[in-house]
Design a protein around this motif. Structure first.
Motif, PDB file in Angstrom:
ATOM      1  N   SER A   1      22.722  14.681  -6.313  1.00 10.18           N
ATOM      2  CA  SER A   1      23.866  13.766  -5.671  1.00 10.18           C
ATOM      3  C   SER A   1      23.867  14.002  -4.170  1.00 10.18           C
ATOM      4  O   SER A   1      23.686  15.231  -3.720  1.00 10.18           O
ATOM      5  N   ASN A   2      24.301  13.397  -3.280  1.00 13.25           N
ATOM      6  CA  ASN A   2      24.676  13.532  -1.917  1.00 13.25           C
ATOM      7  C   ASN A   2      26.134  13.382  -1.583  1.00 13.25           C
ATOM      8  O   ASN A   2      26.351  13.308  -0.229  1.00 13.25           O
ATOM      9  N   GLY A   3      26.888  12.981  -2.478  1.00 13.46           N
ATOM     10  CA  GLY A   3      28.461  12.495  -2.288  1.00 13.46           C
ATOM     11  C   GLY A   3      29.190  13.702  -2.466  1.00 13.46           C
ATOM     12  O   GLY A   3      28.907  14.933  -2.684  1.00 13.46           O
ATOM     13  N   PRO A   4      30.598  13.529  -2.628  1.00 17.45           N
ATOM     14  CA  PRO A   4      31.632  14.600  -2.619  1.00 17.45           C
ATOM     15  C   PRO A   4      31.663  15.189  -4.108  1.00 17.45           C
ATOM     16  O   PRO A   4      32.034  16.334  -4.151  1.00 17.45           O
ATOM     17  N   MET A   5      30.727  14.663  -5.082  1.00 16.74           N
ATOM     18  CA  MET A   5      30.826  15.566  -6.423  1.00 16.74           C
ATOM     19  C   MET A   5      29.415  15.535  -6.743  1.00 16.74           C
ATOM     20  O   MET A   5      28.737  14.787  -6.498  1.00 16.74           O
ATOM     21  N   LYS A   6      29.377  16.528  -7.634  1.00 18.81           N
ATOM     22  CA  LYS A   6      28.067  16.549  -8.400  1.00 18.81           C
ATOM     23  C   LYS A   6      28.274  16.513  -9.908  1.00 18.81           C
ATOM     24  O   LYS A   6      29.335  16.864 -10.488  1.00 18.81           O
ATOM     25  N   PHE A   7      27.135  16.186 -10.566  1.00 16.68           N
ATOM     26  CA  PHE A   7      26.999  16.100 -11.892  1.00 16.68           C
ATOM     27  C   PHE A   7      26.700  17.253 -12.723  1.00 16.68           C
ATOM     28  O   PHE A   7      25.616  17.862 -12.376  1.00 16.68           O
ATOM     29  N   VAL A   8      27.480  17.618 -13.728  1.00 18.27           N
ATOM     30  CA  VAL A   8      27.334  18.833 -14.410  1.00 18.27           C
ATOM     31  C   VAL A   8      27.412  18.918 -15.807  1.00 18.27           C
ATOM     32  O   VAL A   8      26.476  19.816 -16.381  1.00 18.27           O
ATOM     33  N   GLU A   9      27.893  17.915 -16.538  1.00 24.05           N
ATOM     34  CA  GLU A   9      27.802  17.788 -17.942  1.00 24.05           C
ATOM     35  C   GLU A   9      28.078  16.202 -18.309  1.00 24.05           C
ATOM     36  O   GLU A   9      28.583  15.618 -17.701  1.00 24.05           O
ATOM     37  N   LEU A  10      27.406  15.972 -19.422  1.00 27.59           N
ATOM     38  CA  LEU A  10      27.491  14.768 -20.094  1.00 27.59           C
ATOM     39  C   LEU A  10      27.324  14.634 -21.583  1.00 27.59           C
ATOM     40  O   LEU A  10      26.346  15.231 -22.235  1.00 27.59           O
ATOM     41  N   ASP A  11      28.098  13.703 -22.073  1.00 20.75           N
ATOM     42  CA  ASP A  11      27.779  13.108 -23.461  1.00 20.75           C
ATOM     43  C   ASP A  11      27.945  11.684 -23.212  1.00 20.75           C
ATOM     44  O   ASP A  11      28.914  11.072 -22.754  1.00 20.75           O
ATOM     45  N   ALA A  12      26.854  11.065 -23.307  1.00 21.36           N
ATOM     46  CA  ALA A  12      26.701   9.557 -22.747  1.00 21.36           C
ATOM     47  C   ALA A  12      27.792   8.722 -23.447  1.00 21.36           C
ATOM     48  O   ALA A  12      28.166   7.694 -23.000  1.00 21.36           O
ATOM     49  N   ASP A  13      28.088   9.195 -24.657  1.00 22.63           N
ATOM     50  CA  ASP A  13      29.232   8.078 -25.394  1.00 22.63           C
ATOM     51  C   ASP A  13      30.744   8.676 -25.187  1.00 22.63           C
ATOM     52  O   ASP A  13      31.504   7.907 -25.713  1.00 22.63           O
ATOM     53  N   GLN A  14      30.996   9.877 -24.871  1.00 24.12           N
ATOM     54  CA  GLN A  14      32.281  10.415 -25.083  1.00 24.12           C
ATOM     55  C   GLN A  14      32.775  10.752 -23.517  1.00 24.12           C
ATOM     56  O   GLN A  14      33.957  10.493 -23.258  1.00 24.12           O
ATOM     57  N   TYR A  15      31.895  11.583 -22.575  1.00 24.35           N
ATOM     58  CA  TYR A  15      32.544  12.070 -21.412  1.00 24.35           C
ATOM     59  C   TYR A  15      31.624  12.520 -20.416  1.00 24.35           C
ATOM     60  O   TYR A  15      30.149  12.471 -20.637  1.00 24.35           O
ATOM     61  N   LEU A  16      31.713  12.632 -19.214  1.00 19.10           N
ATOM     62  CA  LEU A  16      31.091  12.929 -18.133  1.00 19.10           C
ATOM     63  C   LEU A  16      31.853  13.930 -17.361  1.00 19.10           C
ATOM     64  O   LEU A  16      33.095  13.817 -16.999  1.00 19.10           O
ATOM     65  N   VAL A  17      31.443  15.179 -16.742  1.00 17.29           N
ATOM     66  CA  VAL A  17      31.926  16.067 -15.922  1.00 17.29           C
ATOM     67  C   VAL A  17      31.403  16.178 -14.626  1.00 17.29           C
ATOM     68  O   VAL A  17      30.242  16.423 -14.585  1.00 17.29           O
ATOM     69  N   LEU A  18      32.172  16.098 -13.459  1.00 16.29           N
ATOM     70  CA  LEU A  18      31.824  16.241 -12.247  1.00 16.29           C
ATOM     71  C   LEU A  18      32.369  17.423 -11.576  1.00 16.29           C
ATOM     72  O   LEU A  18      33.583  17.675 -12.170  1.00 16.29           O
ATOM     73  N   GLU A  19      31.813  17.891 -10.695  1.00 19.09           N
ATOM     74  CA  GLU A  19      32.413  19.118  -9.974  1.00 19.09           C
ATOM     75  C   GLU A  19      32.331  18.845  -8.527  1.00 19.09           C
ATOM     76  O   GLU A  19      31.424  18.217  -8.151  1.00 19.09           O
ATOM     77  N   LYS A  20      32.877  19.615  -7.464  1.00 21.34           N
ATOM     78  CA  LYS A  20      33.008  19.418  -6.195  1.00 21.34           C
ATOM     79  C   LYS A  20      31.530  19.925  -5.747  1.00 21.34           C
ATOM     80  O   LYS A  20      31.044  21.171  -6.066  1.00 21.34           O
ATOM     81  N   ASN A  21      30.776  19.040  -4.776  1.00 16.01           N
ATOM     82  CA  ASN A  21      29.680  19.342  -4.223  1.00 16.01           C
ATOM     83  C   ASN A  21      29.559  20.272  -3.212  1.00 16.01           C
ATOM     84  O   ASN A  21      30.215  19.567  -1.984  1.00 16.01           O
ATOM     85  N   GLU A  22      29.481  21.309  -2.999  1.00 13.66           N
ATOM     86  CA  GLU A  22      29.573  22.401  -2.071  1.00 13.66           C
ATOM     87  C   GLU A  22      28.778  22.136  -0.808  1.00 13.66           C
ATOM     88  O   GLU A  22      28.823  22.749   0.047  1.00 13.66           O
ATOM     89  N   THR A  23      27.656  21.177  -1.138  1.00 13.46           N
ATOM     90  CA  THR A  23      26.795  21.065  -0.037  1.00 13.46           C
ATOM     91  C   THR A  23      27.203  19.697   0.551  1.00 13.46           C
ATOM     92  O   THR A  23      26.483  19.458   1.406  1.00 13.46           O
ATOM     93  N   TYR A  24      28.235  19.190   0.312  1.00 10.07           N
ATOM     94  CA  TYR A  24      28.552  17.840   0.993  1.00 10.07           C
ATOM     95  C   TYR A  24      29.059  18.183   2.481  1.00 10.07           C
ATOM     96  O   TYR A  24      29.861  19.108   2.407  1.00 10.07           O
TER      97      TYR A  24
END
Length: 640
Positions: free
Chosen positions: A309-332
């Motif tokens: 990703s190139n936005g303020p957050m990045k993708f770190v974990e996913l259960d497609a039916d239950q939850y998604l976890v994003l963290e701060k993108n330190e390269t932004y």
């Protein structure tokens, strides 16, 4: 015609006059008028209903405690208590039904349905909520399979996509502003847009964001193998897009090219004064050719190991039916302005489940809730809202008799009291529609609004409705077929709307309806296969211009579920894109809207949305909204 089951309009719906006054009231504090009487229940039936509700309330509380980390003992206790609570609730339902009929049975039945909500909420809540200095947990609807920015057409996944990506422009509080581009130069004829990219923008894996990423993204957009519904609706603004889509020209002939790594040149098919707002849409976000697939499945977005990703957050974990976890993108490049360290997005389509998760403390923020909870949420200081660029309307199946007759369509439209529906039944959480395009879109000058420049196109007149239906050959509904009304059952407001329509069309026109509540996938299939007479839909603008909503009903558009075909309408919408003079262009769009609604009634406008949110002011601060009415999650500060 009067009927004993009529949901009549309350005389207490007076409030601010005019659409802007309604918007101000809805955004600040929804109005609630006196509800019409719906029958009485005996004390015995009412007590039975309350016992059912109380039993399931206890179940919900215990499940919530177990999910909140109360330990295995609490989990076992909740499990042991569940059967007894449901048994009590079922008995209450039966007693209420036997004692006093539909009124108490409905209330107890609703309580029984809460068992499903409580169980679902507990399952979702069981996903571990992270702890840390500035971590936010929210709950949105739907699953994660819609996170491909080229194909996404859903609002909630779009909120996450806008955290993961950043385009050439982004939405500000009042419009759009430069983001991934630091400057833009537009040729005198308005056709060539030259954008200088930021050289400090990089992907989450450290690779620079370059002009080639934007070129690939737009070529992917108009690639029919990807299957984006926006291929021509958005990509068609670019020169040669249709020819590339149809295979008549190679993608190298598409009007977008990288002059160098940090210079992007876009050549339009025709001048477009609002093209900058389109460049803020997800469909124009940059994509990496070594990451994004061309098969249209969207599966490439589901793996955090390959996703960038190139936005303020990045993708770190996913259960497609239950939850998604994003963290701060330190390269932004604007990482110092990002307050949020981690965001967990739990997923639940049912609005009751979302509210249960919030009330149990498992989430900090939800985007929707049943309208009947509005007053309680206001009283607790939990209700928040922002104006939205979103219209709700009924598709009419123009291919099914007798709705191929515009008099019939108008008759059904004139029976709808939108003020009563919005202000009373939906508790002031919607704004009554008077036309199709709602407020907030630019008008002919900076101080004007497209909506305010439109005439009133829909109104409430049941007498005229009955006259039109009789004129069409169906006096008092005689000989009229039974209506099929499928709707998405996950949101309780949908049931409220269709129960109202069923009642009012029976009472005023003598027409019977069959309500078909279904899960989203089944309803969408019925819509796609045209197994409906009316279908409720809503659309939030992809770009900041009235043409976005009006383009939906042109021939061949993927959202034209009425199968409306009007050469004149198509001409007005298409030719308006090529007109540089704003007053002339908007005049053509007003003509198109009048043709769509006033003359042909191909759709029936219902109400305008207000984005509503639930959170605690003592927990979340620095909550701001874009011009679209969406929260800037990355700005939020969490205090626990």
């Amino acid at each position: 015609m009067k009927g004993t089951s009529k949901l009549s309009r309350s005389s207490a719906t007076a409030g601010a006059t005019g659409a802007m006054g309604a918007l101000a009231n809805a955004a600040a504090k929804p109005r609630r008028s006196a509800m019409p009487a719906k029958g009485r229940r005996s004390p015995t039936g009412r007590a039975a209903a309350l016992r059912a509700a109380s039993a399931l309330l206890a179940l919900a509380m215990l499940l919530g405690l177990a999910a909140c980390g109360g330990g295995s003992g609490n989990t076992e206790q909740a499990t042991a208590t569940a059967d007894a609570a449901v048994t009590t609730a079922a008995a209450g339902t039966a007693e209420a039904s036997a004692d006093s009929g539909a009124g108490a049975a409905t209330e107890a039945g609703a309580a029984t349905a809460a068992a499903t909500v409580a169980t679902t909420a507990a399952a979702i809540a069981a996903t571990e909520t992270p702890s840390g200095p500035n971590e936010l947990t929210i709950c949105l609807g739907g699953g994660a399979n819609g996170f491909d920015p080229t194909t996404c057409a859903a609002a909630d996944p779009g909120l996450m996509i806008n955290l993961l990506y950043e385009g050439l422009y982004r939405y500000s509080a009042t419009g759009v502003e430069l983001a991934g581009a630091e400057s833009v130069d537009i040729s005198d004829d308005g056709l060539v847009w030259t954008l200088k990219l930021r050289q400090d923008a990089v992907w989450s894996d450290g690779v620079p964001v370059t002009a080639d990423n934007y070129v690939f993204s737009v070529r992917r957009l108009v690639n029919p193998d990807v299957g984006s519904g926006y291929a021509l609706a958005h990509g068609g603004f670019v020169k040669n897009a249709e020819a590339c889509f149809n295979g008549d020209l190679p993608y190298e002939e598409l009007g977008i090219r990288a002059v160098d790594d940090y210079t992007l040149e876009i050549t339009l098919a025709a001048p477009c004064a609002y093209f900058n707002t389109l460049l803020a849409a997800m469909t124009y976000f940059p994509l990496r050719e070594d990451k994004a697939s061309l098969d249209g499945t969207g599966e490439w977005v589901l793996d955090p190991n390959t996703f960038v990703s190139n936005g303020p957050m990045k993708f770190v974990e996913l259960d497609a039916d239950q939850y998604l976890v994003l963290e701060k993108n330190e390269t932004y490049y604007r990482r110092d302005s990002v307050n949020l360290d981690r965001l967990t997005c739990k997923m639940a389509a049912d609005s009751n489940t979302r509210l249960a998760l919030f009330n149990s403390g498992d989430v900090d923020f939800i985007t929707d809730f049943p309208s009947e909870e509005t007053e309680a949420l206001i009283a607790q200081g939990l209700y928040h809202s922002a104006p939205a660029l979103r219209s709700a309307y009924l598709y009419v199946n123009l291919e099914r008799e007798p709705f191929n007759d515009p008099r019939v369509r108008r008759a059904f439209a004139l029976c709808i009291d939108r003020e009563f529906l919005s202000d009373v039944l939906l508790v002031g959480t919607k704004i009554p529609a008077t036309a199709y395009v709602g407020m907030g879109f630019p008008g002919t000058s900076p101080d004007k609004d497209f909506y305010l420049e439109s005439p009133r196109m829909v109104y409430y007149d049941p007498d005229e409705a009955r006259s039109l239906l009789a004129e069409a050959g169906y006096p008092n509904g005689q000989g009229f077929p039974v209506l099929e009304l499928p709707y998405r059952s996950a949101t309780k407001d949908n049931g409220t709307v269709f129960e109202y329509l069923q009642a009012v069309w029976k009472d005023e026109l003598g027409v019977e309806s069959t309500l078909i509540p279904q899960e989203g996938a089944a309803v969408n299939l019925a819509r796609d296969e045209h197994r409906f007479h009316f279908f409720l839909e809503n659309w939030g603008a992809d770009y900041f211009d009235a043409s976005d909503l009006l383009s939906l009903h042109t021939t061949g558009h993927f959202m034209n579920y009425s199968n409306y075909e009007s050469p004149e309408y198509n001409r007005l919408v298409a030719e308006a894109k090529d007109v540089v003079d704003n007053a002339e262009r908007l005049g053509m769009l007003h003509q198109a809207e009048s043709l769509l609604v006033e003359q042909d009634m191909a759709i029936i406008p219902m109400y305008y949305w207000v984005n509503k949110f639930v959170f605690r002011d003592d927990v979340l601060s620095n909550v701001h909204y874009s011009a679209e009415g969406n929260p800037y999650f990355a700005d939020i500060i969490v205090s626990r």
